[in-house]
Design a protein around this motif. Structure first.
Motif, short mmCIF file in Angstrom:
data_model
loop_
_atom_site.label_atom_id
_atom_site.label_comp_id
_atom_site.label_asym_id
_atom_site.label_seq_id
_atom_site.Cartn_x
_atom_site.Cartn_y
_atom_site.Cartn_z
N LYS A 189 38.39 37.06 33.79
CA LYS A 189 38.03 38.38 34.31
C LYS A 189 36.62 38.73 33.84
O LYS A 189 36.25 39.89 33.76
N ILE A 190 35.83 37.70 33.53
CA ILE A 190 34.48 37.92 33.02
C ILE A 190 33.67 38.77 33.98
O ILE A 190 33.06 39.76 33.58
N ALA A 191 33.62 38.37 35.24
CA ALA A 191 32.79 39.09 36.22
C ALA A 191 33.21 40.55 36.33
O ALA A 191 32.36 41.44 36.36
N GLN A 192 34.50 40.78 36.38
CA GLN A 192 35.02 42.15 36.51
C GLN A 192 34.57 43.01 35.32
O GLN A 192 34.03 44.10 35.51
N PHE A 193 34.78 42.53 34.11
CA PHE A 193 34.42 43.30 32.93
C PHE A 193 32.90 43.41 32.77
O PHE A 193 32.38 44.44 32.36
N ARG A 194 32.19 42.34 33.10
CA ARG A 194 30.72 42.32 33.00
C ARG A 194 30.13 43.38 33.91
O ARG A 194 29.24 44.15 33.49
N LYS A 195 30.62 43.45 35.14
CA LYS A 195 30.10 44.42 36.10
C LYS A 195 30.40 45.85 35.67
O LYS A 195 29.57 46.74 35.86
N LYS A 196 31.59 46.07 35.10
CA LYS A 196 31.94 47.42 34.62
C LYS A 196 30.97 47.89 33.54
O LYS A 196 30.70 49.07 33.42
#
Length: 67
Positions: free
Chosen positions: A4-11
């Motif tokens: 879920k790196i992309a999801q958390f990174r974008k947040k």
């Protein structure tokens, strides 16, 4: 391995490059991790988890077991 790196990174408003610099890897490594093409070492998984503000590696990484 799913992440879920992309999801958390974008947040957090981080670019792939910014995350890479914070965890001391290349942007290409972050891309490969986000696409599930690379399994990180335990140390790298921990560093990413910390930078993303999570407490447990399992919040960011999901191991897919083959049976």
């Amino acid at each position: 391995m799913k992440t879920k790196i992309a999801q958390f990174r974008k947040k957090l408003g981080l670019t792939q490059q910014e995350l890479a610099e914070k965890v001391e890897v290349t942007r290409q490594t972050i891309i490969s991790l986000e696409q599930g093409r690379y399994n990180p070492s335990l140390e790298l998984a921990y560093r990413i988890t910390v930078v993303l503000g999570k407490k447990r590696i399992e919040e960011v990484f999901e191991v897919e077991w083959e049976r």
